[in-house]
Design a protein around this motif. Structure first.
Motif, PDB file in Angstrom:
ATOM      1  N   ARG A  15       0.324  -1.362   0.078  1.00  0.00           N
ATOM      2  CA  ARG A  15      -0.265  -0.367  -0.402  1.00  0.00           C
ATOM      3  C   ARG A  15       0.948   1.098  -0.397  1.00  0.00           C
ATOM      4  O   ARG A  15       0.295   2.221  -1.133  1.00  0.00           O
ATOM      5  CB  ARG A  15      -0.843  -0.250   1.249  1.00  0.00           C
ATOM      6  CG  ARG A  15      -2.124   1.079   1.312  1.00  0.00           C
ATOM      7  CD  ARG A  15      -3.095   1.266   2.263  1.00  0.00           C
ATOM      8  NE  ARG A  15      -3.188  -0.678   2.616  1.00  0.00           N
ATOM      9  CZ  ARG A  15      -4.619  -0.295   2.519  1.00  0.00           C
ATOM     10  NH1 ARG A  15      -5.243   0.016   0.704  1.00  0.00           N
ATOM     11  NH2 ARG A  15      -5.144  -2.382   2.740  1.00  0.00           N
ATOM     12  N   GLY A  58      -5.139  10.658   4.786  1.00  0.00           N
ATOM     13  CA  GLY A  58      -4.182   9.843   3.805  1.00  0.00           C
ATOM     14  C   GLY A  58      -2.692  10.452   4.550  1.00  0.00           C
ATOM     15  O   GLY A  58      -2.106  10.798   5.871  1.00  0.00           O
ATOM     16  N   CYS A  86      -9.819   9.266   5.504  1.00  0.00           N
ATOM     17  CA  CYS A  86      -8.530   8.094   4.718  1.00  0.00           C
ATOM     18  C   CYS A  86     -10.150   7.130   4.562  1.00  0.00           C
ATOM     19  O   CYS A  86     -11.374   7.771   4.940  1.00  0.00           O
ATOM     20  CB  CYS A  86      -8.270   7.512   5.574  1.00  0.00           C
ATOM     21  SG  CYS A  86      -8.384   6.376   7.151  1.00  0.00           S
ATOM     22  N   ARG A  87      -9.954   5.727   3.365  1.00  0.00           N
ATOM     23  CA  ARG A  87     -11.110   5.019   3.248  1.00  0.00           C
ATOM     24  C   ARG A  87     -11.744   4.517   4.236  1.00  0.00           C
ATOM     25  O   ARG A  87     -12.191   4.627   4.427  1.00  0.00           O
ATOM     26  CB  ARG A  87     -10.453   4.024   2.074  1.00  0.00           C
ATOM     27  CG  ARG A  87      -9.834   4.784   0.732  1.00  0.00           C
ATOM     28  CD  ARG A  87      -8.904   4.008  -0.247  1.00  0.00           C
ATOM     29  NE  ARG A  87      -8.901   4.697  -1.687  1.00  0.00           N
ATOM     30  CZ  ARG A  87      -8.299   4.208  -2.800  1.00  0.00           C
ATOM     31  NH1 ARG A  87      -8.908   2.805  -2.389  1.00  0.00           N
ATOM     32  NH2 ARG A  87      -8.165   4.659  -3.443  1.00  0.00           N
ATOM     33  N   GLN A  91      -8.239  -0.361   8.292  1.00  0.00           N
ATOM     34  CA  GLN A  91      -7.047  -0.464   7.346  1.00  0.00           C
ATOM     35  C   GLN A  91      -6.494   0.308   6.544  1.00  0.00           C
ATOM     36  O   GLN A  91      -5.194   0.535   6.058  1.00  0.00           O
ATOM     37  CB  GLN A  91      -7.494  -0.790   5.785  1.00  0.00           C
ATOM     38  CG  GLN A  91      -8.881  -2.329   5.762  1.00  0.00           C
ATOM     39  CD  GLN A  91     -10.279  -2.575   4.707  1.00  0.00           C
ATOM     40  OE1 GLN A  91      -9.335  -2.284   3.807  1.00  0.00           O
ATOM     41  NE2 GLN A  91     -10.460  -3.417   4.794  1.00  0.00           N
ATOM     42  N   ASP A  92      -7.129   1.611   6.727  1.00  0.00           N
ATOM     43  CA  ASP A  92      -5.968   2.844   5.797  1.00  0.00           C
ATOM     44  C   ASP A  92      -6.121   3.851   7.126  1.00  0.00           C
ATOM     45  O   ASP A  92      -5.269   5.124   6.698  1.00  0.00           O
ATOM     46  CB  ASP A  92      -6.847   3.610   4.696  1.00  0.00           C
ATOM     47  CG  ASP A  92      -7.123   2.618   4.093  1.00  0.00           C
ATOM     48  OD1 ASP A  92      -6.659   1.832   3.014  1.00  0.00           O
ATOM     49  OD2 ASP A  92      -8.551   2.359   3.705  1.00  0.00           O
TER      50      ASP A  92
END
Length: 207
Positions: A15, A58, A86-87, A91-92
């Motif tokens: 990522r 992000g 973030c998304r 996870q992000d």
């Protein structure tokens, strides 16, 4: 490259492995010359003790780590707010634990606990998160939405307390945030442009 022979390299699906870092790590050879330039970041604490509003999505949150660590060591009393997007929250969310540990204990439901300093100083007055792909049928949110929801506070911090706003992330996010600030602040876009010229709104954007 920079990796020793035989070292396992991150796959293309990794990522946070960027184009530049991949080139440096896998294609550079001994003796190669790299032309690089550094420049001072415009994202730094104001000299005066005024509110600081940090807005990042992000990897754009990375420079704010330095700001809240500086606030942790300093004596500033004005509010410091972080809007992070973030998304997906599981996870992000970069620096999730670090970020959470930087937020003051103000929403514990216990007045005595909220006033008690447990461990290192917590420099962030508040943290507002926005997840664009939260899953489980939850509503998609972006940082500009959270900013609009906190418009009363943002307006007060900027107009009444001479606060500063720092924006870091993609151009799409940054421009959406600037548009939202124009909706919130008296004078609209003219005020936003004036504050940018004065260095009270600083935007680092890319892409």
């Amino acid at each position: 490259g920079c990796f020793p022979a035989g070292a396992a390299l991150p796959g293309s699906h990794s990522r946070f492995y960027g184009t530049c870092s991949r080139w440096l790590a896998t294609r550079m050879k001994a003796g190669d010359v790299v032309l690089a330039k550094t420049r001072p970041s415009p994202l730094h604490l104001p000299e005066k003790d005024v509110p600081v509003i940090m807005i990042g999505s992000g990897a754009g949150v990375a420079p704010f780590r330095g700001i809240w660590e500086e606030l942790r060591r300093g004596k500033q009393a004005a509010p410091a707010a972080l809007f992070f997007g973030c998304r997906h929250p599981e996870q992000d969310w970069l620096f999730k634990e670090e970020m959470s540990n930087a937020v003051k204990l103000t929403n514990t439901g216990c007045g005595a606990l909220s006033k008690m300093q447990v461990g290192p100083k917590r420099p962030l007055s508040c943290l507002f998160t926005a997840f664009s792909r939260p899953g489980d049928g939850k509503e998609s949110k972006y940082v500009q939405h959270r900013l609009k929801e906190q418009s009363v506070s943002v307006k007060h911090w900027v107009e009444k307390m001479s606060g500063s706003v720092f924006i870091c992330g993609s151009s799409a996010m940054g421009n959406a945030v600037l548009d939202t600030l124009a909706e919130i602040l008296e004078g609209g876009r003219e005020t936003v442009d004036s504050l940018r010229k004065d260095g009270r709104i600083v935007a680092e954007m890319w892409g």
